[in-house]
Design a protein around this motif. Sequence first.
Motif, mmCIF file in Angstrom:
data_model
loop_
_atom_site.group_PDB
_atom_site.id
_atom_site.type_symbol
_atom_site.label_atom_id
_atom_site.label_comp_id
_atom_site.label_asym_id
_atom_site.label_seq_id
_atom_site.Cartn_x
_atom_site.Cartn_y
_atom_site.Cartn_z
ATOM 1 N N MET A 145 -15.433 -20.765 5.113
ATOM 2 C CA MET A 145 -14.113 -20.740 5.313
ATOM 3 C C MET A 145 -13.527 -19.547 6.224
ATOM 4 S SD MET A 145 -11.136 -20.206 2.348
ATOM 5 C CE MET A 145 -11.893 -21.294 1.335
ATOM 6 N N GLU A 146 -12.769 -19.733 7.525
ATOM 7 C CA GLU A 146 -12.475 -18.849 8.068
ATOM 8 C C GLU A 146 -11.175 -18.235 7.623
ATOM 9 O OE1 GLU A 146 -10.180 -18.234 12.551
ATOM 10 O OE2 GLU A 146 -11.396 -20.306 12.258
ATOM 11 N N LYS A 147 -11.224 -16.776 7.488
ATOM 12 C CA LYS A 147 -10.118 -16.305 6.590
ATOM 13 C C LYS A 147 -8.759 -16.264 7.869
ATOM 14 C CE LYS A 147 -12.569 -12.907 4.035
ATOM 15 N NZ LYS A 147 -12.871 -11.376 3.584
ATOM 16 N N LYS A 148 -7.612 -16.484 7.277
ATOM 17 C CA LYS A 148 -6.428 -16.218 7.999
ATOM 18 C C LYS A 148 -5.351 -15.328 7.242
ATOM 19 C CE LYS A 148 -2.518 -18.907 9.679
ATOM 20 N NZ LYS A 148 -1.888 -20.143 9.603
ATOM 21 N N ILE A 149 -5.837 -14.027 7.492
ATOM 22 C CA ILE A 149 -5.190 -12.922 6.865
ATOM 23 C C ILE A 149 -3.656 -12.766 7.292
ATOM 24 C CG2 ILE A 149 -5.227 -10.378 6.370
ATOM 25 C CD1 ILE A 149 -7.524 -11.990 4.983
ATOM 26 N N ILE A 150 -2.667 -12.861 6.348
ATOM 27 C CA ILE A 150 -1.357 -12.673 6.561
ATOM 28 C C ILE A 150 -0.897 -11.595 5.703
ATOM 29 C CG2 ILE A 150 1.189 -13.703 6.240
ATOM 30 C CD1 ILE A 150 -0.288 -16.267 6.961
ATOM 31 N N ARG A 151 -0.618 -10.324 6.194
ATOM 32 C CA ARG A 151 -0.307 -9.271 5.638
ATOM 33 C C ARG A 151 0.804 -9.230 4.907
ATOM 34 N NH1 ARG A 151 -3.766 -5.115 5.493
ATOM 35 N NH2 ARG A 151 -2.366 -3.534 5.398
ATOM 36 N N ILE A 152 0.972 -8.498 3.752
ATOM 37 C CA ILE A 152 2.411 -8.179 3.285
ATOM 38 C C ILE A 152 2.912 -6.987 3.708
ATOM 39 C CG2 ILE A 152 3.527 -7.672 1.096
ATOM 40 C CD1 ILE A 152 1.283 -9.023 -0.466
ATOM 41 N N GLU A 153 4.177 -7.039 4.181
ATOM 42 C CA GLU A 153 4.775 -5.703 4.975
ATOM 43 C C GLU A 153 5.662 -4.786 3.760
ATOM 44 O OE1 GLU A 153 4.116 -4.826 8.115
ATOM 45 O OE2 GLU A 153 2.830 -6.614 8.154
ATOM 46 N N ASN A 154 5.783 -3.665 3.986
ATOM 47 C CA ASN A 154 6.594 -2.859 3.042
ATOM 48 C C ASN A 154 7.966 -3.312 3.000
ATOM 49 O OD1 ASN A 154 7.532 -0.830 1.648
ATOM 50 N ND2 ASN A 154 6.802 0.899 3.041
ATOM 51 N N LYS A 155 8.559 -3.873 4.288
ATOM 52 C CA LYS A 155 10.020 -4.519 4.366
ATOM 53 C C LYS A 155 10.022 -5.659 3.424
ATOM 54 C CE LYS A 155 9.181 -6.858 8.632
ATOM 55 N NZ LYS A 155 9.063 -8.075 8.159
ATOM 56 N N ASP A 156 9.125 -6.238 3.148
ATOM 57 C CA ASP A 156 8.953 -7.608 2.319
ATOM 58 C C ASP A 156 9.540 -7.199 1.074
ATOM 59 O OD1 ASP A 156 8.387 -9.060 4.548
ATOM 60 O OD2 ASP A 156 6.276 -8.798 4.130
ATOM 61 N N SER A 157 9.668 -6.265 0.503
ATOM 62 C CA SER A 157 9.805 -5.729 -1.052
ATOM 63 C C SER A 157 11.097 -4.803 -0.798
ATOM 64 C CB SER A 157 8.782 -5.067 -1.907
ATOM 65 O OG SER A 157 8.428 -3.875 -1.172
ATOM 66 N N TYR A 158 11.786 -4.757 -1.947
ATOM 67 C CA TYR A 158 13.136 -3.997 -1.958
ATOM 68 C C TYR A 158 12.782 -2.571 -1.812
ATOM 69 C CZ TYR A 158 15.351 -8.362 -3.570
ATOM 70 O OH TYR A 158 15.614 -9.430 -3.652
ATOM 71 N N GLY A 159 13.851 -1.707 -1.415
ATOM 72 C CA GLY A 159 13.596 -0.028 -1.370
ATOM 73 C C GLY A 159 13.837 0.400 -2.839
ATOM 74 N N ILE A 160 13.401 1.875 -2.816
ATOM 75 C CA ILE A 160 13.248 2.362 -4.013
ATOM 76 C C ILE A 160 14.537 2.029 -4.979
ATOM 77 C CG2 ILE A 160 12.949 4.757 -5.062
ATOM 78 C CD1 ILE A 160 10.991 5.274 -3.045
ATOM 79 N N THR A 161 15.604 2.476 -4.397
ATOM 80 C CA THR A 161 16.734 2.088 -5.523
ATOM 81 C C THR A 161 16.767 0.867 -6.171
ATOM 82 O OG1 THR A 161 18.237 1.234 -3.613
ATOM 83 C CG2 THR A 161 18.251 3.503 -3.895
ATOM 84 N N TYR A 162 16.139 -0.303 -5.741
ATOM 85 C CA TYR A 162 16.139 -1.459 -6.418
ATOM 86 C C TYR A 162 15.534 -1.122 -7.882
ATOM 87 C CZ TYR A 162 14.800 -6.200 -8.161
ATOM 88 O OH TYR A 162 14.581 -7.343 -8.768
ATOM 89 N N TYR A 163 14.233 -0.643 -7.664
ATOM 90 C CA TYR A 163 13.561 -0.165 -8.943
ATOM 91 C C TYR A 163 14.078 0.837 -10.013
ATOM 92 C CZ TYR A 163 10.286 -2.597 -5.778
ATOM 93 O OH TYR A 163 9.804 -3.585 -4.851
#
Length: 113
Positions: free
Chosen positions: A1-19
């Motif tokens: 199976m050929e790997k199709k890597i799609i990365r998670i980006e930091n901007k894809d999650s909320y900022g620190i204040t959310y947490y």
Amino acid sequence: MEKKIIRIENKDSYGITYYEHGQAYLGSHRGMRFRLARNPMDDVFLTPPDKKGEAVFEATVWPEPFCYEVTPDEQKTTKTFPFDMEGKEQMIDWLNEQYESRYEEWEAVRAKH
């Protein structure tokens, strides 16, 4: 199976204040579910910085299809990181490492659902 890597980006999650509001961020990425949270999960957004106490980011991954609460603990992998911007970046890097190193596992569960 050929790997199709799609990365998670930091901007894809909320900022620190959310947490800082005592909320977990739950997501899914191509067969891999994940939960990102401040530990402890107290609402400290309006608390002065010197009164917030020690905290860490806690990241957990597990295979689809079930939610965090009903997935057995033995299927979860968890790691902690400093609760700051650098720690958040480290946490996102770790999510990507988990995705890439366990690619076949995630793709197999993804194919089932």
